[in-house]
Scaffold this motif. Structure first.
Motif, PDB file in Angstrom:
ATOM      1  N   GLN A   1       0.815  -1.208   0.000  1.00 43.19           N
ATOM      2  CA  GLN A   1       0.000   0.000   0.000  1.00 43.19           C
ATOM      3  C   GLN A   1       0.857   1.270   0.000  1.00 43.19           C
ATOM      4  O   GLN A   1       0.691   2.098  -0.853  1.00 43.19           O
ATOM      5  CB  GLN A   1      -1.021   0.031   1.154  1.00 43.19           C
ATOM      6  N   GLU A   2       1.767   1.423   0.966  1.00 46.64           N
ATOM      7  CA  GLU A   2       2.621   2.614   0.990  1.00 46.64           C
ATOM      8  C   GLU A   2       3.679   2.566  -0.111  1.00 46.64           C
ATOM      9  O   GLU A   2       4.174   3.589  -0.548  1.00 46.64           O
ATOM     10  CB  GLU A   2       3.338   2.767   2.338  1.00 46.64           C
ATOM     11  N   PHE A   3       4.070   1.371  -0.518  1.00 44.85           N
ATOM     12  CA  PHE A   3       5.077   1.192  -1.558  1.00 44.85           C
ATOM     13  C   PHE A   3       4.877  -0.173  -2.195  1.00 44.85           C
ATOM     14  O   PHE A   3       4.130  -0.997  -1.688  1.00 44.85           O
ATOM     15  CB  PHE A   3       6.512   1.333  -1.011  1.00 44.85           C
ATOM     16  N   ILE A   4       5.549  -0.373  -3.327  1.00 40.12           N
ATOM     17  CA  ILE A   4       5.471  -1.660  -4.025  1.00 40.12           C
ATOM     18  C   ILE A   4       6.874  -2.149  -4.342  1.00 40.12           C
ATOM     19  O   ILE A   4       7.809  -1.354  -4.448  1.00 40.12           O
ATOM     20  CB  ILE A   4       4.654  -1.549  -5.337  1.00 40.12           C
ATOM     21  N   PHE A   5       7.016  -3.452  -4.443  1.00 44.48           N
ATOM     22  CA  PHE A   5       8.242  -4.058  -4.953  1.00 44.48           C
ATOM     23  C   PHE A   5       7.937  -4.564  -6.353  1.00 44.48           C
ATOM     24  O   PHE A   5       6.880  -5.152  -6.584  1.00 44.48           O
ATOM     25  CB  PHE A   5       8.699  -5.240  -4.085  1.00 44.48           C
ATOM     26  N   VAL A   6       8.851  -4.312  -7.286  1.00 45.03           N
ATOM     27  CA  VAL A   6       8.627  -4.717  -8.664  1.00 45.03           C
ATOM     28  C   VAL A   6       9.814  -5.499  -9.201  1.00 45.03           C
ATOM     29  O   VAL A   6      10.934  -5.354  -8.733  1.00 45.03           O
ATOM     30  CB  VAL A   6       8.383  -3.497  -9.590  1.00 45.03           C
ATOM     31  N   LEU A   7       9.534  -6.329 -10.186  1.00 48.02           N
ATOM     32  CA  LEU A   7      10.569  -6.913 -11.030  1.00 48.02           C
ATOM     33  C   LEU A   7      10.633  -6.039 -12.262  1.00 48.02           C
ATOM     34  O   LEU A   7       9.605  -5.575 -12.755  1.00 48.02           O
ATOM     35  CB  LEU A   7      10.200  -8.337 -11.448  1.00 48.02           C
ATOM     36  N   ILE A   8      11.825  -5.799 -12.753  1.00 47.10           N
ATOM     37  CA  ILE A   8      11.994  -4.946 -13.926  1.00 47.10           C
ATOM     38  C   ILE A   8      12.599  -5.794 -15.028  1.00 47.10           C
ATOM     39  O   ILE A   8      13.589  -6.489 -14.811  1.00 47.10           O
ATOM     40  CB  ILE A   8      12.917  -3.747 -13.614  1.00 47.10           C
ATOM     41  N   GLN A   9      12.007  -5.718 -16.201  1.00 45.75           N
ATOM     42  CA  GLN A   9      12.526  -6.477 -17.328  1.00 45.75           C
ATOM     43  C   GLN A   9      13.908  -5.942 -17.697  1.00 45.75           C
ATOM     44  O   GLN A   9      14.067  -4.776 -18.007  1.00 45.75           O
ATOM     45  CB  GLN A   9      11.569  -6.365 -18.513  1.00 45.75           C
TER      46      GLN A   9
END
Length: 106
Positions: free
Chosen positions: A92-100
């Motif tokens: 909610q306050e932040f997200i973790f992402v995978l980046i291509q």
């Protein structure tokens, strides 16, 4: 003999589950137009989804499904997230992402 049959049945069940998950991973990559890293592909095959110590890594529940990596990523794409990013945790306050790889430089 009964133990052998049960063991074979369990092995077949696990192999079928892996095939279904691999198909879902391929479908996820197609829907989001990304190529997932091997390390993430191994996570749902090994653990499915879930977390520990307050971290919850999104996985491949029924595609698409609330709480799935597809559902979260599509939600953020509609909010302006560039394509090529995949949400693996939404706090909610932040997200973790995978980046291509190769698409973005951070």
């Amino acid at each position: 003999m009964k133990e052998y049959y049960q063991s074979s049945k369990d092995t077949l069940r696990k192999e079928l589950l892996i095939l279904v998950l691999m198909k879902n991973i391929t479908e996820l990559e197609r829907i989001l137009n990304v190529k997932l890293p091997k390390s993430y592909k191994e996570y749902p095959l090994t653990f499915g989804y879930g977390g520990i110590f307050g971290r919850y890594i999104l996985g491949l529940e029924e595609l698409p499904h609330d709480g799935s990596v597809i559902d979260a990523t599509v939600e953020y794409l509609h909010k302006g997230l560039p394509s090529g990013f995949v949400i693996i945790e939404d706090v909610q306050e932040f997200i973790f992402v995978l980046i291509q790889r190769g698409k973005y430089i951070l």
